[in-house]
Every structure is written in structure tokens, then in C-alpha cells.
Design a protein around this motif. Sequence first.
Motif, PDB file in Angstrom:
ATOM      1  N   GLY A  93     -43.593  43.044 -66.036  1.00 18.14           N
ATOM      2  CA  GLY A  93     -42.952  42.011 -66.844  1.00 18.14           C
ATOM      3  C   GLY A  93     -43.889  41.372 -67.847  1.00 18.14           C
ATOM      4  N   PRO A  94     -43.588  40.131 -68.247  1.00 11.26           N
ATOM      5  CA  PRO A  94     -44.372  39.466 -69.285  1.00 11.26           C
ATOM      6  C   PRO A  94     -45.807  39.205 -68.848  1.00 11.26           C
ATOM      7  N   ILE A  95     -46.721  39.225 -69.825  1.00  9.37           N
ATOM      8  CA  ILE A  95     -48.126  38.944 -69.559  1.00  9.37           C
ATOM      9  C   ILE A  95     -48.629  37.873 -70.527  1.00  9.37           C
ATOM     10  N   LEU A  96     -49.668  37.173 -70.102  1.00  8.96           N
ATOM     11  CA  LEU A  96     -50.398  36.232 -70.949  1.00  8.96           C
ATOM     12  C   LEU A  96     -51.862  36.647 -70.935  1.00  8.96           C
ATOM     13  N   PRO A  97     -52.308  37.425 -71.917  1.00 11.49           N
ATOM     14  CA  PRO A  97     -53.724  37.784 -71.991  1.00 11.49           C
ATOM     15  C   PRO A  97     -54.578  36.570 -72.360  1.00 11.49           C
ATOM     16  N   VAL A  98     -55.707  36.435 -71.684  1.00 11.37           N
ATOM     17  CA  VAL A  98     -56.712  35.436 -72.018  1.00 11.37           C
ATOM     18  C   VAL A  98     -57.990  36.201 -72.338  1.00 11.37           C
ATOM     19  N   GLY A  99     -58.313  36.302 -73.620  1.00 13.29           N
ATOM     20  CA  GLY A  99     -59.409  37.162 -74.050  1.00 13.29           C
ATOM     21  C   GLY A  99     -60.620  36.379 -74.515  1.00 13.29           C
ATOM     22  N   GLU A 116     -43.784  43.798 -76.758  1.00 11.01           N
ATOM     23  CA  GLU A 116     -42.643  43.452 -75.911  1.00 11.01           C
ATOM     24  C   GLU A 116     -43.084  42.873 -74.562  1.00 11.01           C
ATOM     25  N   ARG A 117     -44.335  43.079 -74.178  1.00 14.11           N
ATOM     26  CA  ARG A 117     -44.833  42.581 -72.889  1.00 14.11           C
ATOM     27  C   ARG A 117     -45.499  41.216 -73.004  1.00 14.11           C
ATOM     28  N   VAL A 118     -45.914  40.846 -74.204  1.00 10.78           N
ATOM     29  CA  VAL A 118     -46.762  39.660 -74.354  1.00 10.78           C
ATOM     30  C   VAL A 118     -45.914  38.399 -74.535  1.00 10.78           C
ATOM     31  N   ALA A 119     -46.099  37.439 -73.612  1.00 11.52           N
ATOM     32  CA  ALA A 119     -45.362  36.182 -73.669  1.00 11.52           C
ATOM     33  C   ALA A 119     -46.135  35.098 -74.401  1.00 11.52           C
TER      34      ALA A 119
END
Length: 250
Positions: A93-99, A116-119
Motif C-alpha cells: 500500500g501507500p508509503i512515506l519515504p524519509v530520505g 501511485e505508491r507514495v502518500a
Amino acid sequence: MGEPSFLSTKQGRKIAYHRSEGQGPWVVFLGGLKSDMQGTKAVFLEEWAKQQGRAFLRFDYSGHGESSDDFTDGCIGDWAEDTAQAVAALTQGPILPVGSSMGGWQALLLARSMPERVAGLVTIAAAPDFTEDGYWAGFSDEQKQVLEEVGHVELPSDYMEPYIITKRMIEDGRKQLVLRSPLDLPFPVRFLQGTADTAVSVATAVRLLEHASGPDMQLRLVKDADHRFSDGPCLALTLEAVEEVLAAGD
């Protein structure tokens, strides 16, 4: 911390990771160049996620930390492959990358490859296109000649032993650039940047903010914060940004 699990990629690399199930979106921490998933920011966010029942993933790119291969064998594209496969195999489902630093570039590549995956997105001292705008642009004619003839150059680091920068990393980096073409980030985005950062300039952060497009995008400058962005106030600001992005998506 416990022992890591390992994911085998299509390229035969073994990626070390820690993941904890919970409520989505998945928070995915993406570390910097020659950093690893045991860093202060990654562990801090994992502890918060576990307390909140939030799904969380941290991992080591190949050539980093406990993953397979040598650092000098890798490049931005390899680590983008590692990131995409870790996200595909280990999250749903949705992801929140922290880079963080180079991980900020990886987060932008991830957002471009699977929007489409990034919230939402949070970066800390993001370093997009640094192989070209930092390394290559800063090389002397002599260093460029050494790179061509020897295949690598050594660069001093403020934070660890010298970086070995390979010809492959420079050439592959040109295929991964994100500041030369449209960069649409159609979700909440928070860029964090310290003014005392000697590795990534405030000008780079402003350039990213001005170049990217999106409906909810902010750059937050922290006076006197350095590249590590890992003291108590900086960690609190990072968590605030993550929670704000998550709330905006609810």
C-alpha cells in the motif's frame, strides 16, 4: 536491535533490513551515502513507529552496512534498484519515504518510478544530482584525468574515511538526474535543511524546492544545524514533518 533479515534482489544482491508491521502508510527510511540503517535518525523513527503502531522499514543499500557487495561496486542506479525492490517486497500500500542526503535523491527517484505508491515525502538535507553538480562539477582537470585513467578518485569527507568515487558512479549518476526534467510531487512534501550543512548547501535545497512541482510543498531551514541533523531538536523537527505529512494524507 536484533539481527537483520535479508532480501535477495533480482541482481543477486542481499539487502539487510528491519521491518515492523503496523498501520500504513509505511514509513520507509532511506539513508545517505556510506551511511547505514543503524544511524540515529533511522533508529529514532523506528522506535517512534513501534510506539505508534506504525508500519516501518529501514534497510542497507548494497555496499552499505550489513548488505552484500562493496561500496565501490555500487552506484546511484544500483541503490535505486535496491530501494524499489525492498519497497515492492517488504511493504504494502501507500508509503512515506524519509530520505536523508543521498537518500533524498533516492526518495525522489522512488517517487518518480512509483508515484501511485507514495502518500507523502520528507527529505533531510536532500542531495539530488550530487554526483554531477557536486563531484563532477568540483573535480579539477587532474582529477577528471585520474578518474578516466584509474577509474576512481579519492575525496576527503568531514564525517568518515575518504570517499572512493568511481567512474561508474559518475556515469550512472547522469542517468538518474532529477533536476534536469519535470519533477512532479503530487502529495505533501517537507524538505528539511540545516544552514550549517557543509555537505549540502542551502542553495541546493532552494533549487529543489523551486524545480519540483506539487500542491503542498515546504522547505524548512534550521539555523546552525549541520548535515547530520541528528540532535534532539532536529530529530523532533523530523518527526514533526513526518506526522504532518501523515496527517495531511488522512
